[in-house]
Enzyme design. Sequence first.
Site, PDB file in Angstrom:
ATOM      1  N   SER A 277      -1.846  -0.458  -6.180  1.00 47.14           N
ATOM      2  CA  SER A 277      -0.796  -0.778  -5.209  1.00 47.14           C
ATOM      3  C   SER A 277       0.418   0.091  -5.527  1.00 47.14           C
ATOM      4  O   SER A 277       0.671   0.410  -6.688  1.00 47.14           O
ATOM      5  CB  SER A 277      -0.440  -2.256  -5.335  1.00 47.14           C
ATOM      6  N   GLU A 290     -13.277  -2.776   1.720  1.00 42.31           N
ATOM      7  CA  GLU A 290     -12.525  -3.294   2.878  1.00 42.31           C
ATOM      8  C   GLU A 290     -12.663  -2.376   4.084  1.00 42.31           C
ATOM      9  O   GLU A 290     -12.788  -2.827   5.227  1.00 42.31           O
ATOM     10  CB  GLU A 290     -11.040  -3.439   2.531  1.00 42.31           C
TER      11      GLU A 290
END
Length: 458
Positions: A277, A290
Amino acid sequence: MAKMWAGRTSGDTDKLADDFNSSIHIDNRMYRQDIKGSMAHAAMLAAKGIISQGEADILINGLAGILDDIDSGALEFDMSAEDIHMFVEQILTERVGEVGKKLHTARSRNDQVALDIRMYLRDETETLIEALSELVSVIADRAEEHKCSIMPGYTHLQRAQPITFGHHLMAYAMMLIRDIDRIKDARARMNKSPIGCCALAGTTYDTDRRFEAEKLGFDGICENSLDGVSDRDFCVELMSAFSILMMHLSRFSEELILWSSWEFKFVELSDAYTTGSSIMPQKKNPDMAELIRGKTGRVYGDLMALLTTLKGLPLAYNKDMQEDKESVFDALDTVKMCVAVMTPMLATMNVRTDNMLLAAQKGFINATDLADYLVKKGMPFRSAYKISGQIVAKCIAEDKVLETLSLDSYREFSELFEDDLFEEISLTTCVEKRISEGGTSFGSVEKQIASVREILSK
Ligand code: ARG
């Protein structure tokens, strides 16, 4: 590029209309199939005496030169051309002169484009099937490695019964084997040649459609010329197979995402297939999984787009059909990319068998086996089920699990409980005893792996 169809009209269309009409930015990827198709066409025209052998040789050599030059990068696509078919023919005529204008005898772009798409998809699905086989083979290898790794099996995402990780993985191998089968089926139906259907009605020339079909590796010809140029059901069929495949990859991805969470910690994906992140230093995000899940929606969309485009079209060719390629190419590219990422991601993932076992020990997932124990000692299943439920409730109240409750406590519920109980409800026994075909026992999973490997080896 000058318009080859200028005749009835002057060919002066609006620039915006030209851009809108043009498909070369999409269909240039079929150049190889287009050129090979044209070579076969020239050969057929000569074989039937429609052009001379000398003329055919000039056309075929000219086409071979164009193929080489596109391959090497010496010849670039002219994006002002209407489509790949016009581009190749125009370059050919520039290079070989007047005889180039004979190539389009006894064919139309309508059958030409239908031919090119079929050939292109035939080539591409072959590589896709290879990639999928590799994916299944990696899954089978990982399943073998984990045929004894106990984890909780789930229903309703609630811990249900103990299974092995190998058993869980092999479920996906079976799905993917069917996906390969579906693609092969669609491919076999697609492998009929439309060339020679011409614009829609066939031709007055004495052609030999089967000669061309055979030269190009088709199993036969489209037997109705209107059908040959009008239908794109083969694209729809392939995209349906791709959609089902993506649905499987998406479910698998969803599990990888779940298992990668701190709450589960069943697997750890390799750094190569995760991202960090930009703000939270502790994060390791399963982006690739994802994206596979996300791109599934895109492939469904491609399928819906083409179905919708086709649904109201009268026979035969309509320009709407030029939209077919955007959908089917996008679906194909997406599926190929997802399979290419999924394979190494699974091959490199670290499996936390310790956490799987811990989770399996916590969820009372041997409660069915506890009930079965009583049944084997003579109690009717419904009564055994009720008692087992009461025992689970007692364990929860006392912060115990079935393995740590004392025999005395068990005997308060039924005199049928004896010493052998603990062996009977151990997780290993629970797994090992599920010997029914297709079940989770080590031997059964081994059989599933062998069966899948056998299919792959054919
Ligand atoms: N670019 C066209 C397509 O992809 C080729 C066929 C054009 N035929 C025609 N009659 N305009 O569909």
